[in-house]
Design an enzyme around this catalytic site. Structure first.
Site, PDB file in Angstrom:
ATOM      1  N   TRP A 100       4.042  -6.002   0.812  1.00 29.80           N
ATOM      2  CA  TRP A 100       3.305  -6.680   1.884  1.00 29.80           C
ATOM      3  C   TRP A 100       2.874  -8.078   1.459  1.00 29.80           C
ATOM      4  O   TRP A 100       2.888  -9.010   2.262  1.00 29.80           O
ATOM      5  CB  TRP A 100       2.122  -5.827   2.332  1.00 29.80           C
ATOM      6  CG  TRP A 100       2.597  -4.468   2.749  1.00 29.80           C
ATOM      7  CD1 TRP A 100       2.366  -3.269   2.124  1.00 29.80           C
ATOM      8  CD2 TRP A 100       3.459  -4.171   3.866  1.00 29.80           C
ATOM      9  NE1 TRP A 100       3.020  -2.254   2.784  1.00 29.80           N
ATOM     10  CE2 TRP A 100       3.691  -2.772   3.846  1.00 29.80           C
ATOM     11  CE3 TRP A 100       4.043  -4.944   4.864  1.00 29.80           C
ATOM     12  CZ2 TRP A 100       4.488  -2.140   4.805  1.00 29.80           C
ATOM     13  CZ3 TRP A 100       4.840  -4.314   5.813  1.00 29.80           C
ATOM     14  CH2 TRP A 100       5.050  -2.931   5.778  1.00 29.80           C
ATOM     15  N   ASP A 167      -5.710  -9.664   2.564  1.00 31.98           N
ATOM     16  CA  ASP A 167      -5.206  -8.582   3.399  1.00 31.98           C
ATOM     17  C   ASP A 167      -5.819  -7.297   2.852  1.00 31.98           C
ATOM     18  O   ASP A 167      -5.471  -6.842   1.769  1.00 31.98           O
ATOM     19  CB  ASP A 167      -3.677  -8.537   3.318  1.00 31.98           C
ATOM     20  CG  ASP A 167      -3.066  -7.355   4.067  1.00 31.98           C
ATOM     21  OD1 ASP A 167      -3.823  -6.527   4.619  1.00 31.98           O
ATOM     22  OD2 ASP A 167      -1.827  -7.269   4.099  1.00 31.98           O
ATOM     23  N   LYS A 191      -5.696   2.721   8.635  1.00 34.76           N
ATOM     24  CA  LYS A 191      -5.922   3.412   7.371  1.00 34.76           C
ATOM     25  C   LYS A 191      -7.326   4.025   7.386  1.00 34.76           C
ATOM     26  O   LYS A 191      -7.503   5.196   7.625  1.00 34.76           O
ATOM     27  CB  LYS A 191      -5.789   2.445   6.187  1.00 34.76           C
ATOM     28  CG  LYS A 191      -4.594   1.522   6.243  1.00 34.76           C
ATOM     29  CD  LYS A 191      -3.263   2.220   6.045  1.00 34.76           C
ATOM     30  CE  LYS A 191      -2.124   1.225   5.976  1.00 34.76           C
ATOM     31  NZ  LYS A 191      -0.809   1.833   5.810  1.00 34.76           N
TER      32      LYS A 191
END
Length: 358
Positions: A100, A167, A191
């Protein structure tokens, strides 16, 4: 109904009270006679949910004045371009700790120079790089705090000489965060803080409006600040579940209590991995081990037993243990709503498998 212990990497296990509240809101939202997915987002009933959700974020994270909490669409992956679009003039610095982070870097290169301060790619991202220096001439420095695929995590708030961007998709609300050290924090909700469909952005307003390019309306953070995250119709149901999840976090005792529970769960599982003769961890430095995504594999001499363990774990009621397709092995995602009972059940499953096969 069979008891299932959910270890999915996202979407993942959510607090049961949030799910129950969502079911009721789908039937009748606040006594309006309408479902939460039918009511106008311009009504006072919905606006109160937006206001309360922002207030809960500010309270739980102790967010200082000058910051705004935004609820946007598009997932964290869309923020990979939002961030450089709004902040990158000449150069940005990135710490490359996984897939990511790498994807975020790729998007930033469309807008200017990207300096990679360090990378653990050569060792399949099995550790957080150490000893790097943040360039003081960068417009911002970007980190990915938790790496779901590889099971590494940055657990401290970095002191940065330039605007720090993070992030936090997979460790949002898992520990207290010193928000004032960051210029911008973002993450998908799916999440720790809700279902997929809403992205949270925490941004300090004074870092905005400084790039030389013209910004499209929807990609300008200031549009959403001014519009109270309702410039266009927000993803109402994901936000509602997030609202209920934040209430649950507060009811647990806030982030200090949540962090304590997360550490206890992770310690129990890592201890089993380190002591079970059939398994081994994939993160070389124990200090880098994620509290959210516990990654492990079979010991080399038991490699052929991998499929057998996955099948056995399913018989034991475990869901979501298969590792990411790019690395294989196993991954137990033990986000906030994952209970100690869930982890104890997984440990017992691993012990039983070793008793029969080691």
């Amino acid at each position: 109904m069979k008891k299932v212990h959910i270890f999915n990497a996202g979407p993942c296990k959510l607090p049961q009270p949030a799910i129950e509240a969502g079911i009721e809101a789908l039937k009748d939202f606040k006594g309006t006679g309408m479902s939460v997915i039918e009511i106008s987002h311009r009504t006072k009933e919905w606006e109160s949910i937006m206001d309360e959700t922002v207030a809960l974020w500010k309270e739980l994270y102790n967010i200082p004045e000058g910051y705004h909490v935004l609820f946007l669409g598009g997932g964290a992956s869309t923020q990979f371009c939002y961030v450089p679009f709004n902040l990158l003039n000449k150069k940005a610095a990135y710490l490359d700790t996984g897939v990511w982070a790498h994807k975020a870097m790729k998007e930033a290169k469309l807008f200017g120079e990207v300096e990679v301060v360090a990378s653990s790619e050569s060792t399949t991202y099995n550790h957080i790089p150490k000893g790097w220096t943040i360039p003081t001439d960068a417009d911002y420095f970007h980190i990915t705090t938790n790496n779901t695929i590889y099971g590494t995590e940055i657990k401290e708030d970095i002191d940065s000489p330039v605007t720090l961007v993070a992030d936090m998709s997979s460790d949002f609300m898992s520990r207290p965060v010193d928000v004032k050290k960051y210029g911008l924090i973002y993450g998908g909700a799916q999440k720790n803080v809700g279902p997929a469909g809403v992205t949270v952005v925490i941004v300090r307003e004074d870092i905005l409006g400084k790039v030389n390019r013209t910004l499209p309306t929807m990609i300008d953070y200031r549009t959403h600040i001014k519009g109270g995250s309702m410039f266009n119709t927000p993803p109402v149901f994901p936000i509602f579940i997030m609202h209920e999840t934040m209430k649950w976090i507060k009811a647990q005792g806030g982030l200090e209590a949540i962090q304590k529970m997360n550490i206890e769960k992770a310690n129990l599982l890592y201890n089993e991995i380190d002591n079970n003769p059939m398994f081994k961890g994939t993160v070389i430095d124990k200090a880098d081990r994620s509290l959210m995504n516990v990654c492990f594999v079979m010991e080399d001499k038991y490699k052929e037993k991998e499929a057998d363990f996955l099948a056995f774990s399913k018989e034991c009621g475990m869901a979501g243990l298969k590792g990411h397709r790019s690395v294989g092995g196993f991954r137990a995602s033990i986000y906030n709503a994952c209970t100690m009972e869930d982890v104890q059940a997984l440990v017992a499953c691993m012990q039983e498998f070793a008793k029969k096969n080691a």
